[in-house]
Design a protein around this motif. Structure first.
Motif, PDB file in Angstrom:
ATOM      1  N   SER A 108      -6.524  -3.454  -8.487  1.00 45.66           N
ATOM      2  CA  SER A 108      -7.465  -4.534  -8.201  1.00 45.66           C
ATOM      3  C   SER A 108      -8.128  -5.052  -9.470  1.00 45.66           C
ATOM      4  N   PHE A 109      -8.014  -4.298 -10.563  1.00 47.00           N
ATOM      5  CA  PHE A 109      -8.673  -4.727 -11.804  1.00 47.00           C
ATOM      6  C   PHE A 109      -7.851  -5.777 -12.556  1.00 47.00           C
ATOM      7  N   TYR A 110      -6.558  -5.519 -12.714  1.00 46.00           N
ATOM      8  CA  TYR A 110      -5.736  -6.413 -13.531  1.00 46.00           C
ATOM      9  C   TYR A 110      -5.133  -7.531 -12.700  1.00 46.00           C
ATOM     10  N   ARG A 161       0.805  -1.211   0.000  1.00 44.71           N
ATOM     11  CA  ARG A 161       0.000   0.000   0.000  1.00 44.71           C
ATOM     12  C   ARG A 161       0.845   1.271   0.000  1.00 44.71           C
ATOM     13  N   PRO A 192      -5.174  10.160  -8.540  1.00 48.67           N
ATOM     14  CA  PRO A 192      -5.791   9.886  -7.257  1.00 48.67           C
ATOM     15  C   PRO A 192      -5.461   8.476  -6.775  1.00 48.67           C
ATOM     16  N   PHE A 193      -5.324   8.336  -5.472  1.00 48.40           N
ATOM     17  CA  PHE A 193      -5.039   7.006  -4.918  1.00 48.40           C
ATOM     18  C   PHE A 193      -6.156   6.029  -5.265  1.00 48.40           C
ATOM     19  N   SER A 194      -7.389   6.544  -5.316  1.00 45.48           N
ATOM     20  CA  SER A 194      -8.512   5.647  -5.624  1.00 45.48           C
ATOM     21  C   SER A 194      -8.360   5.018  -7.007  1.00 45.48           C
ATOM     22  N   ARG A 221      -5.742   2.233  -6.842  1.00 44.41           N
ATOM     23  CA  ARG A 221      -6.357   1.065  -6.231  1.00 44.41           C
ATOM     24  C   ARG A 221      -7.279   0.349  -7.217  1.00 44.41           C
ATOM     25  N   GLN A 222      -8.005   1.149  -7.995  1.00 47.33           N
ATOM     26  CA  GLN A 222      -8.915   0.566  -8.980  1.00 47.33           C
ATOM     27  C   GLN A 222      -8.146  -0.257 -10.014  1.00 47.33           C
ATOM     28  N   GLU A 256       0.715   4.354  -2.637  1.00 45.52           N
ATOM     29  CA  GLU A 256       0.532   5.763  -2.252  1.00 45.52           C
ATOM     30  C   GLU A 256       1.612   6.643  -2.864  1.00 45.52           C
TER      31      GLU A 256
END
Lengths: 205, 150
Positions: free
Chosen positions: B58-60, B36, B49-51, B54-55, B40
């Protein structure tokens, strides 16, 4: 900018170049149902509920009106047997996820959708992305985003940002077509940061 | 050492939001996962953006939010390999490594993954270790292949 004249449901409608079919229809007072659309945000084309029948140069196709730009001589039909069928299917699929969402219940009544057609998998989120896009585009805080892919996709708050920003904002709550967003917020709040003092979240409208 | 390398990768892409996936891929290859704190740092340096980081992570499937082994073993279980005996191959690999698909062993040597068609049907059943393809793999031969990776 030259205005564009098109035909929506038999009505001559004038729209500015670059406008979408949905904009033009709304301007003319013609209702097209949407779930993922919000005026302040970029069009997303996620829910597909605003699907309309468009006829251009003799060719009929089915397009999502929130993204489709207007063109001269375009003939749009917002209700036809096939459009209704497409919308009914979309509603039925979404209801497998969020069977009791008020907007979906109302739409199901209008389109005769059977909420039990598909096996329930209640994740209570229809992945419209309104909360995520509102936070990114309007508030520019990015406190919430999608994680995962395929059937595991879900919204998730970033705890560090949510702890700082969300208690005083919560502007995304009323946008959510289900109550899942608030549930997700309560969860992240209870797990990772203290709620604003003396203001229980349950009391929020 | 490794930390300097990670910082080097991040610096290379500083201020380039479009290079997010490149940066993450390089770090993933280096560390075999994406902690994490690193995510960051990437978000801050690449000005995304951090979001979103994360997206993407977690997607690939390439990216991992948990530590993976030094060597990634993929056994193809696609239709062609399946018909050519991938199930037996998978059972043998699982037996040798002591892992189920998706797991990593305690000394971080191997991570075992299942692949649904890895793209070389004509040489199936197929095994990929760290990107190197081994075609016409049999349960008898696989032990020798895995021995090469420490």
């Amino acid at each position: 900018m030259t205005d564009i004249v098109l035909n929506i449901d038999g009505k001559e409608v004038t729209a500015a170049a670059g406008a979408t079919v949905l904009d033009a229809a709304r301007q003319a007072g013609i209702h097209i149902p949407t779930l993922c659309h919000f005026e302040k945000l970029e069009a997303y084309g996620g829910c597909r509920l605003c699907m309309v029948e468009s006829e251009s140069r003799g060719k009929t196709s089915y397009v999502v009106s929130c993204l489709y730009p207007v063109e001269n001589g375009l003939v749009v039909r917002t209700r036809s047997a096939k459009v209704d069928k497409i919308r009914r299917l979309i509603i039925e699929e979404l209801m497998a996820h969020a069977p009791e969402a008020p907007e979906l219940v109302a739409l199901a009544r209008e389109y005769g959708a059977d909420k039990d057609r598909f096996e329930k998998e209640p994740i209570y989120c229809i992945l419209c992305g309104l909360c995520e896009r509102y936070c990114a585009e309007v508030k520019q805080k990015n406190a919430i985003g999608f994680v995962g892919n395929g059937p595991e996709r879900e919204i998730s708050f970033v705890p560090e940002i949510a702890a700082k920003e969300c208690n005083d904002c919560k502007e995304c709550f009323p946008l959510c077509p289900t109550s899942y967003l608030q549930a997700a917020f309560v969860l992240v709040e209870s797990l990772t940061f203290a709620p604003a003092a003396a203001e229980p979240v349950a009391a929020q409208g | 050492m490794s930390e300097q390398k990670i910082d080097g990768i991040i610096e290379k892409y500083r201020g380039k939001p479009g290079a997010l996936i490149h940066a993450l891929t390089e770090i993933q290859h280096e560390l075999h996962w994406l902690p994490r704190e690193v995510m960051e740092k990437v978000a801050e340096a690449l000005e995304v953006p951090f979001s979103l980081v994360r997206q993407i992570v977690s997607f690939y499937k390439t990216f991992s939010l948990t530590p993976k082994g030094r060597h990634e073993v993929h056994v193809c279980t696609g239709m062609t390999c399946h018909l050519r005996g991938a199930a037996k191959l998978m059972a043998k690999v699982a037996e040798i490594t002591g892992l189920k698909p998706g797991e990593t062993d305690t000394d971080s040597r191997f991570t075992l993954e299942r692949g649904s068609c890895l793209g070389s049907c004509s040489i199936g059943p197929e095994l990929i270790v760290d990107g190197k393809h081994y075609g016409r793999m049999t349960p008898d031969k696989v032990e020798d292949v895995l021995k090469r990776y420490e």
